[in-house]
Write an enzyme that holds these catalytic residues in place. Structure first.
Site, PDB file in Angstrom:
ATOM      1  CE  LYS A  16      45.026  67.651  10.579  1.00 28.85           C
ATOM      2  NZ  LYS A  16      44.333  67.374  11.310  1.00 28.85           N
ATOM      3  CD  GLN A 223      43.375  66.581   3.674  1.00 30.25           C
ATOM      4  OE1 GLN A 223      44.755  66.916   3.287  1.00 30.25           O
ATOM      5  NE2 GLN A 223      43.022  67.147   4.364  1.00 30.25           N
TER       6      GLN A 223
HETATM    7  P1  GDP Z   1      41.924  70.253  12.699  1.00 31.07           P
HETATM    8  O1  GDP Z   1      41.355  69.999  11.374  1.00 31.07           O
HETATM    9  O2  GDP Z   1      42.640  68.988  13.417  1.00 31.07           O
HETATM   10  O3  GDP Z   1      42.823  71.179  13.113  1.00 31.07           O
HETATM   11  O4  GDP Z   1      40.731  69.757  13.601  1.00 31.07           O
HETATM   12  P2  GDP Z   1      39.696  70.281  13.151  1.00 31.07           P
HETATM   13  O5  GDP Z   1      39.641  72.031  13.847  1.00 31.07           O
HETATM   14  O6  GDP Z   1      38.595  70.099  12.570  1.00 31.07           O
HETATM   15  O7  GDP Z   1      38.396  70.123  14.755  1.00 31.07           O
HETATM   16  C1  GDP Z   1      38.797  70.136  16.502  1.00 31.07           C
HETATM   17  C2  GDP Z   1      37.666  70.809  16.868  1.00 31.07           C
HETATM   18  O8  GDP Z   1      38.242  70.391  18.433  1.00 31.07           O
HETATM   19  C3  GDP Z   1      37.785  71.867  16.673  1.00 31.07           C
HETATM   20  O9  GDP Z   1      36.482  72.514  17.155  1.00 31.07           O
HETATM   21  C4  GDP Z   1      38.331  72.584  18.329  1.00 31.07           C
HETATM   22  O10 GDP Z   1      38.362  74.122  18.205  1.00 31.07           O
HETATM   23  C5  GDP Z   1      38.446  71.847  18.739  1.00 31.07           C
HETATM   24  N1  GDP Z   1      38.944  71.664  20.092  1.00 31.07           N
HETATM   25  C6  GDP Z   1      40.840  70.967  19.666  1.00 31.07           C
HETATM   26  N2  GDP Z   1      41.650  70.615  21.212  1.00 31.07           N
HETATM   27  C7  GDP Z   1      39.912  70.587  22.087  1.00 31.07           C
HETATM   28  C8  GDP Z   1      40.048  69.975  23.452  1.00 31.07           C
HETATM   29  O11 GDP Z   1      41.095  70.199  23.802  1.00 31.07           O
HETATM   30  N3  GDP Z   1      38.733  70.674  23.812  1.00 31.07           N
HETATM   31  C9  GDP Z   1      37.565  70.884  22.786  1.00 31.07           C
HETATM   32  N4  GDP Z   1      36.823  71.382  23.896  1.00 31.07           N
HETATM   33  N5  GDP Z   1      37.611  71.669  21.910  1.00 31.07           N
HETATM   34  C10 GDP Z   1      38.776  70.549  21.433  1.00 31.07           C
HETATM   35  P1  IMO Z   2      41.383  68.689   8.390  1.00 28.36           P
HETATM   36  O1  IMO Z   2      43.024  68.473   7.735  1.00 28.36           O
HETATM   37  C1  IMO Z   2      38.899  65.023   8.884  1.00 28.36           C
HETATM   38  C2  IMO Z   2      38.319  63.005   4.707  1.00 28.36           C
HETATM   39  C3  IMO Z   2      37.018  63.387   3.362  1.00 28.36           C
HETATM   40  C4  IMO Z   2      36.971  62.236   3.256  1.00 28.36           C
HETATM   41  C5  IMO Z   2      37.577  61.836   1.860  1.00 28.36           C
HETATM   42  C6  IMO Z   2      38.460  62.148   0.671  1.00 28.36           C
HETATM   43  O2  IMO Z   2      40.525  69.089   9.510  1.00 28.36           O
HETATM   44  O3  IMO Z   2      41.420  67.072   9.894  1.00 28.36           O
HETATM   45  P2  IMO Z   2      38.827  64.474   0.283  1.00 28.36           P
HETATM   46  O4  IMO Z   2      37.735  65.728  -0.610  1.00 28.36           O
HETATM   47  O5  IMO Z   2      40.144  64.997   0.455  1.00 28.36           O
HETATM   48  O6  IMO Z   2      38.635  64.089  -1.231  1.00 28.36           O
HETATM   49  O7  IMO Z   2      38.463  63.625   0.635  1.00 28.36           O
HETATM   50  O8  IMO Z   2      38.719  62.477   3.121  1.00 28.36           O
HETATM   51  N1  IMO Z   2      38.860  64.271   4.985  1.00 28.36           N
HETATM   52  C7  IMO Z   2      38.755  64.462   6.050  1.00 28.36           C
HETATM   53  N2  IMO Z   2      38.457  64.344   7.257  1.00 28.36           N
HETATM   54  N3  IMO Z   2      39.306  65.991   8.651  1.00 28.36           N
HETATM   55  C8  IMO Z   2      40.192  66.370   7.033  1.00 28.36           C
HETATM   56  O9  IMO Z   2      40.669  67.206   7.447  1.00 28.36           O
HETATM   57  C9  IMO Z   2      39.757  65.871   5.780  1.00 28.36           C
HETATM   58  N4  IMO Z   2      39.836  66.028   5.099  1.00 28.36           N
HETATM   59  C10 IMO Z   2      39.497  65.199   4.064  1.00 28.36           C
HETATM   60  O10 IMO Z   2      35.932  63.311   4.392  1.00 28.36           O
HETATM   61  O11 IMO Z   2      36.222  61.393   4.094  1.00 28.36           O
END
Ligand code: GDP
Ligand code: IMO
Ligand code: MG
Length: 426
Positions: A16, A223
């Site tokens: 996201k 999340q």
């Molecule tokens: P979010 O919590 O939904 O914002 O996602 P996170 O940042 O926790 O995890 C997504 C991971 O995937 C991050 O390390 C991003 O840099 C990476 N990412 C996002 N889009 C892409 C993609 O299209 N390809 C690759 N290889 N990595 C991506």
């Molecule tokens: P983003 O925004 C993935 C998961 C935790 C756990 C459950 C409850 O980065 O996508 P909490 O601490 O919220 O009470 O934990 O929810 N969880 C996530 N998993 N991405 C997240 O956020 C999360 N935020 C909470 O791992 O299973």
């Protein structure tokens, strides 16, 4: 389309942050609406990696205002650290505003989160231990502390001593844990309040003012939909509403004011923490994808579990969010892993084939996925910038997702950076 909601369509970490960063360049305001520093949104730009926990992922654009709205639970220490981290990378945070109504995560929330988890033993939720659940619990029980309260030292001290001493009794007498030093906590939090004071503004009113001026507003979900407290895989969920409806209550915007909802999904599925993941891959394949895709929690560094793309869950996600387009990230990671699978339906323990996502956790935990198989691709697609550049099998996989989920994919991620993206039918 001036108002757009971006939600996680799966179990979180769909990318996201990257999508918000891309869309923010054409926006006036980005708003975080729920959750807290359990989120970890990664934005990669040039040689820098930014990990946003509470601050909206539009912060890299100097002219974009970033609001933390009332549905968020805020850890003041964490957000102050986030501000410092951003400043040290040259990011200007002058346009950050925090709603006075946000509930404050106190140290006892964190201690209780940990204590609840330990007491649950094997059945623990696998929370991020950031105090999210206990903070929302107090909010709903009408005994939480809101950000504006930190500013009034005397009344805050009185309330915090009261609540803190009560929480200490729970920690000591029920969980057998050392009590917290409430006086120190009060002093620390008064200081945090002073530091956060310049950022406090009624974001509900500010969002409305911007809305009637036809400004472009982006609402950033945290999340994922399958972690929604009402519609997710309860109790293995978070304590807020990450679905699109949660944006309205979190930011104080009317449903009638939302123009578009965009779901963000990965080209496969990941989950961190406890709870069923019906399409889990075999261990060897999970390890390959963890390695290739760096599938470790952004904040907690925990290993994510990996599954095939689950069309049953995505169709459900579409129902509860109302999106009809999605951004599909991390397609590049599936290169070279052999044939690909999409789960089209579940077979229940009783032998029934179901195409809907079951409300019952027991039923979900017992299902066997039914897959449609697709030929894999071996090409490196990180340089692809149009759909035409993609290998044929990649295109077939995309069309397969669209057909099986009845959705349109209009953005395809081919890498973590802002420019590593394909735009389609926009
Ligand atoms: P979010 O919590 O939904 O914002 O996602 P996170 O940042 O926790 O995890 C997504 C991971 O995937 C991050 O390390 C991003 O840099 C990476 N990412 C996002 N889009 C892409 C993609 O299209 N390809 C690759 N290889 N990595 C991506
Ligand atoms: P983003 O925004 C993935 C998961 C935790 C756990 C459950 C409850 O980065 O996508 P909490 O601490 O919220 O009470 O934990 O929810 N969880 C996530 N998993 N991405 C997240 O956020 C999360 N935020 C909470 O791992 O299973
Ligand atoms: Mg994340």
């Amino acid at each position: 389309m001036p108002t757009k909601v971006v939600v996680g369509a799966q179990w979180g970490d769909e990318g996201k942050g990257k999508i918000i960063d891309i869309l923010a360049s054409k926006c006036d305001i980005v708003v975080r609406c729920q959750g807290g520093n359990n989120a970890g949104h990664t934005v990669k730009h040039k040689d820098n990696t930014y990990t946003l926990r509470c601050i909206p992922s539009g912060i890299l654009f100097e002219n974009v205002s970033c609001y933390i709205s009332s549905g968020v639970v805020l850890n003041p220490q964490s957000v102050l650290l986030e501000i410092e981290e951003l400043k040290s990378k040259g990011v200007n945070i002058k346009n950050l505003k925090i709603d006075p109504r946000v509930h404050v995560i106190m140290p006892w929330h964190i201690a209780l989160d940990e204590a609840y988890e330990i007491s649950k033993g094997e059945n623990n939720i696998g929370t991020t231990k950031r105090g999210i659940g206990p903070c929302y619990e107090d909010k709903m029980n009408r005994c939480g502390i809101r950000l504006h309260e930190l500013i009034d030292k005397d009344s805050f001290t009185k309330k915090a001593l009261n609540v803190g001493n009560f929480k200490n009794k729970i920690l000591e007498k029920i969980y057998n844990i050392e009590p917290l030093n409430i006086n120190k906590i009060v002093n620390d939090y008064v200081e945090y309040g002073e530091k956060l004071k310049p950022f406090i503004e009624d974001t509900c009113q500010a969002i409305y003012n911007a809305y009637i001026e036809n400004k472009h507003i982006l609402f950033e979900g945290a999340q994922g939909s399958m972690l929604d407290i009402n519609y997710g895989t309860y109790p293995f969920v978070t304590s807020s509403n990450p679905i699109s409806g949660g944006i309205c209550t979190g930011a104080g915007i009317a449903p009638t004011a939302i123009d578009k909802v965009l779901g963000v999904a990965k080209a496969y599925t990941t989950r961190v923490g406890g709870g069923p993941l019906p399409t889990a891959m075999n261990e060897d394949l999970q390890n390959i994808i963890i390695e290739k895709g760096a599938e470790f929690g952004t904040n907690t560094k925990r290993r994510r579990r990996i599954g095939w793309l689950d069309a049953v869950a995505l169709r459900y996600s579409k129902i509860i969010n109302g999106f009809n387009t999605i951004a599909l990230n991390k397609l590049d990671i599936l290169s070279g892993i052999g044939s690909l699978k999409i789960c089209t339906a579940y077979k229940t323990k009783q032998g029934n084939t179901i195409k809907h996502f079951p409300w019952s956790l027991d039923e979900l935990a017992g299902v066997t996925p039914i897959y449609e198989e697709f030929e894999g691709f071996n090409e490196d697609i990180s340089m692809c910038r149009t759909v035409e550049d993609l290998p044929l099998n990649c295109k077939k996989y995309i069309l397969g997702i669209e057909r099986l989920c009845n959705i349109k994919i209009n953005m395809i991620g081919t890498g973590p950076k802002r420019h590593e993206n394909i735009y389609r039918n926009i």
